[in-house]
Design an enzyme around this catalytic site. Sequence first.
Site, mmCIF file in Angstrom:
data_model
loop_
_atom_site.group_PDB
_atom_site.id
_atom_site.type_symbol
_atom_site.label_atom_id
_atom_site.label_comp_id
_atom_site.label_asym_id
_atom_site.label_seq_id
_atom_site.Cartn_x
_atom_site.Cartn_y
_atom_site.Cartn_z
ATOM 1 C CD GLU A 287 -2.159 -12.135 2.953
ATOM 2 O OE1 GLU A 287 -0.974 -12.494 3.073
ATOM 3 O OE2 GLU A 287 -2.499 -11.013 2.513
ATOM 4 C CE LYS B 5 -11.450 -4.945 5.581
ATOM 5 N NZ LYS B 5 -11.357 -5.854 4.416
ATOM 6 N N GLY C 245 -11.638 -0.747 1.084
ATOM 7 C CA GLY C 245 -10.625 -0.306 0.115
ATOM 8 C C GLY C 245 -10.929 1.042 -0.475
ATOM 9 C CD GLU D 192 -13.516 6.512 3.052
ATOM 10 O OE1 GLU D 192 -14.068 5.422 3.266
ATOM 11 O OE2 GLU D 192 -14.094 7.610 3.159
ATOM 12 C CB VAL E 282 -14.149 0.022 6.194
ATOM 13 C CG1 VAL E 282 -15.373 -0.816 5.838
ATOM 14 C CG2 VAL E 282 -13.856 -0.053 7.678
ATOM 15 C CB VAL F 176 -0.969 -0.008 1.202
ATOM 16 C CG1 VAL F 176 -1.732 1.306 1.271
ATOM 17 C CG2 VAL F 176 -1.939 -1.178 1.092
#
Lengths: 433, 433
Positions: free
Chosen positions: A191, A206, A135, A130, A133, A15
Amino acid sequence: MMKEVGLGILGFGTVGAGVVEGLQRNGDLLAERTGLRLTIRKIADLDLDRDRGVEVDPSVLTKDAAAVVADPSVDIVVELIGGTNVARELMLQAFAAGKPVVTANKALLAEHGDDVYAAAEKNGADLLFEASVGGGIPIIRALREGLSGNRITQICGILNGTCNYILTRMEHEQLPFDQVLAEAQQAGYAEAEPALDIDGLDTAHKAVVLAAQAFGRSVRMDDVQVEGIRGIDALDIAYAAELGYRIKLLAVIKEEDGELEVRVSPVLVPRTHMLASVGGVFNAVQVTGDVVGETLYYGRGAGREPTASAVIGDIADAARNLAGRTPRRIPSFVTLKDAPAIRAADAMRTRYYLRLSLKDAPGMFGHVAQILGRHGISIASVVQKEVRSGEYVPVVMLTHQAHEGAFRAALDEIDVLEEVGAATVRFRIEDFE
Amino acid sequence: MMKEVGLGILGFGTVGAGVVEGLQRNGDLLAERTGLRLTIRKIADLDLDRDRGVEVDPSVLTKDAAAVVADPSVDIVVELIGGTNVARELMLQAFAAGKPVVTANKALLAEHGDDVYAAAEKNGADLLFEASVGGGIPIIRALREGLSGNRITQICGILNGTCNYILTRMEHEQLPFDQVLAEAQQAGYAEAEPALDIDGLDTAHKAVVLAAQAFGRSVRMDDVQVEGIRGIDALDIAYAAELGYRIKLLAVIKEEDGELEVRVSPVLVPRTHMLASVGGVFNAVQVTGDVVGETLYYGRGAGREPTASAVIGDIADAARNLAGRTPRRIPSFVTLKDAPAIRAADAMRTRYYLRLSLKDAPGMFGHVAQILGRHGISIASVVQKEVRSGEYVPVVMLTHQAHEGAFRAALDEIDVLEEVGAATVRFRIEDFE
């Protein structure tokens, strides 16, 4: 000369690299839109050698995250380390220095939300999340701003792309769970250690963040009833489809009779409902407000770019607040006076899909029906499938609404009956009516 | 003592009454969330006698809208009169007095957007218009804030509930356009004078507002290619369904090769796409950004309560900006330096659904295929229907992409062929690939 706002990025992983790339690509556009130049001053990561596919001036890279937070040229701290310990410490340091924090860290917010919301408030600094939750979906902003005139009554969300990808492929290709999971792991959609996703924990994190934001009360992980999709049977996905439903891992958060119900589980959703159309790695959140009615927000739920989009939107917001000297223009969290109490698990009321494994002989259904009746559970429809597994046949039924406690008690009795061959499979049904 | 912000509401019609009711119901909640007390100081309407189903102190009611704008106790002007003349005058008066304006008036923004955006900027006052597009859906906010880190590449929206209701009922119940429109008018889902909706003008107004906001350039109504749904044939809805599509009235706004394409027309949408699942009076907007990818926003598109929700969200925003002394925290409109030019109609490229009316005799398709080929239009698939209308049969074909100019020229030639019995019916196809 355009005003500059200095950014310190903690964590140069997937990210982090996406945020750097997005800022490089659209920095001029952001400057036109905000009147501010967002400048990366420092990036901290333990691994400074790996190639992230983006070029950065080597002098901004450091292993010392605390020094980045303390750096006087850093106006906004962007926390993308993840985890709940180091990230929390750094966040609290930022607040102590009066600096706003932008984060994607749902686990931290779900497990230590009360602490960090309070620290941000005490120090008069923004905490924006933001990206935590949904994306790229601006759902937190919708709750805080667009829908601020509404009392929120219900939120239903598909919040984990890995689970939705697995369920979508299982349905479309009629494949077993283990195979789809293994292939998803190979393709990078799951994963190597998939528990956080497939056992529903990530969705629960979330749900906690959304519930606190929308209903104005502290919500803990213990308040959430969580079931994942591990080992879900392709048979049930097929039966659900025949009955006009799709199975989705759904977070359901709703206020009813002054109580707040928060749960995560695989749920039968009518195939005609918008949420049923959400396929693959996409996420969607349906929010119902007392004025606006039903709204829905849809987009990619995770991954480098969608998450980066949300982080950059928050950075722009924090920068505007710094420039306008209006930190905490909208508080990170508002405790509402008449916020609802958490509903006990047994007090929840839903419909259920039950798949019983019953001996294939006349009259075998009698005991089951008796037990259900005794617990106040009435049956809406029954389908006996002509599939045989040894001496047992699957009997699928959809019930009317009853308390979860009643289902639990009834199934405890049913599953030990001599004519029942295996534990009854059960899924909640959400009709959205 | 909580700070009060005074509201002056212009227009006490359906939406005005909804705003008053929403503020009455959720005023305390808004005060908790914003720290501000939103107080209605004046309401102007020409009709002060009609019962709107909400109680207001008679002393706030007046017929003099200009006096409401000028009233020193009015901090925020809420324009819900509609129309483009009086509303514009009042809005300009408010800006001249430095007062922010909240409006739902898409026609005014589409036709005089440049003027009112400029007046708001010149006077340093907010102009907020979430309610003008997509009713309760916070789409303007998503573009201005949540997606601010993105270059927007495409917007596709179902923006008119009346048209979507008509098309949905025509498909579900296989009814003709005129009957569904008449019933919609009786049920209050369509106006007695339905042209604004069914001829696509209302959708075009909203497309202009969205295009300007997302692409950073002035867009005029003349820049939009507009076709409505008037007289659409149930036959084509049925054929589209057979081919895996639904027909939706779609606003398409996209940047391609430095040009901006803005068009409104009935479009074939793949049945598996989220936009195809949007039924009845609901609206939805799909927004694609270069970082976030595809996102979608869904909700009720019009009516008292959804519109009121958006207006109240904007009032809260304007009030926060007043309290923080940060008017125009986010400008109403930002001209981007490299904003795209408007693409000429003929230069648009799409796929088409064509329904030809051809003489039922061997070889009749030859001329048509020749003409299409000569104009560079290649055919993806052809279905000849076994339905006869006199001596003619319908032949449905889906084309590959070609320029609109080529389609226009080809159909001009085709429709005068001796073997063609009626003007060819055509709809664009949007594959979202």
